[in-house]
Design an enzyme around this catalytic site. Structure first.
Site, PDB file in Angstrom:
ATOM      1  N   ASP A   1       0.864  -1.182   0.000  1.00  0.00           N
ATOM      2  CA  ASP A   1       0.000   0.000   0.000  1.00  0.00           C
ATOM      3  C   ASP A   1       0.897   1.227   0.000  1.00  0.00           C
ATOM      4  OD1 ASP A   1      -2.409  -1.408   0.082  1.00  0.00           O
ATOM      5  OD2 ASP A   1      -2.460  -1.438   2.265  1.00  0.00           O
TER       6      ASP A   1
ATOM      7  N   ASP B   1      -7.046  -1.218  -4.850  1.00  0.00           N
ATOM      8  CA  ASP B   1      -8.089  -0.801  -3.916  1.00  0.00           C
ATOM      9  C   ASP B   1      -9.030   0.219  -4.557  1.00  0.00           C
ATOM     10  OD1 ASP B   1      -6.952  -2.393  -1.928  1.00  0.00           O
ATOM     11  OD2 ASP B   1      -5.749  -0.745  -1.128  1.00  0.00           O
TER      12      ASP B   1
END
Length: 168
Positions: free
Chosen positions: A126, A139
């Site tokens: 991330d 995402d």
């Protein structure tokens, strides 16, 4: 897997979008891993968006960090379920929704399977920091796909052709 007549073009569209999402996610993760350090926070649109490298063992908000293998199974089930459901696609809208979801799920599955610390326990990269959470391109695709899924459902847009139904 047999595609219904008329669905093959939509299936191809879905697969193409999934491939674009997968490629964009993997390339941006490669960039993030090579360009960002673990403690670095780079302002992109201050104070809303920053780049910050994290390795997430869990789900959103790092929930379930001890159950990474569960997320691997969920991602695998999502990929299989989307591919199965898409056999009789009835609209371009659903092809785009399923393509975004498939690309995001496939990218997360790849991370879970092949990243450290090991098979089916990998941590997702991330790097897009939105303040309350840090995510990635997959995402974003999954979130947009879910919103579009709700909108298509509310509008009553047909997901799949009924076997034997004539194509319009």
């Amino acid at each position: 897997m047999r595609l219904e007549r008329g669905s093959s073009r939509l299936y191809g569209m879905m697969l193409m979008l999934a491939a674009v999402v997968l490629l964009a996610d993997q390339l941006t993760k490669l960039w993030a891993v090579s360009a960002l350090s673990d403690s670095e926070r780079v302002a992109v649109i201050p104070p809303l968006i920053h780049f910050r490298l994290l390795y997430n063992a869990g789900a959103a908000f790092s929930i379930g960090t001890e159950a990474t293998w569960v997320f691997t199974l969920v991602a695998a089930a999502a990929v299989v379920g989307i591919l199965y459901t898409a056999r009789r696609l009835a609209s371009a809208g659903w092809a785009l929704v399923l393509g975004a979801l498939l690309g995001g799920a496939a990218s997360h599955l790849g991370g879970r399977l092949f990243r450290k610390p090991g098979l089916a326990r990998g941590h997702v990269v991330d790097f897009i920091d939105y303040g309350p959470f840090v995510g990635n391109v997959a995402d974003i695709a999954i979130a947009c796909g879910c919103v579009a899924l709700v909108l298509l459902s509310l509008r009553g847009v047909q997901l799949a052709k009924v076997p034997g139904e004539e194509s319009a």
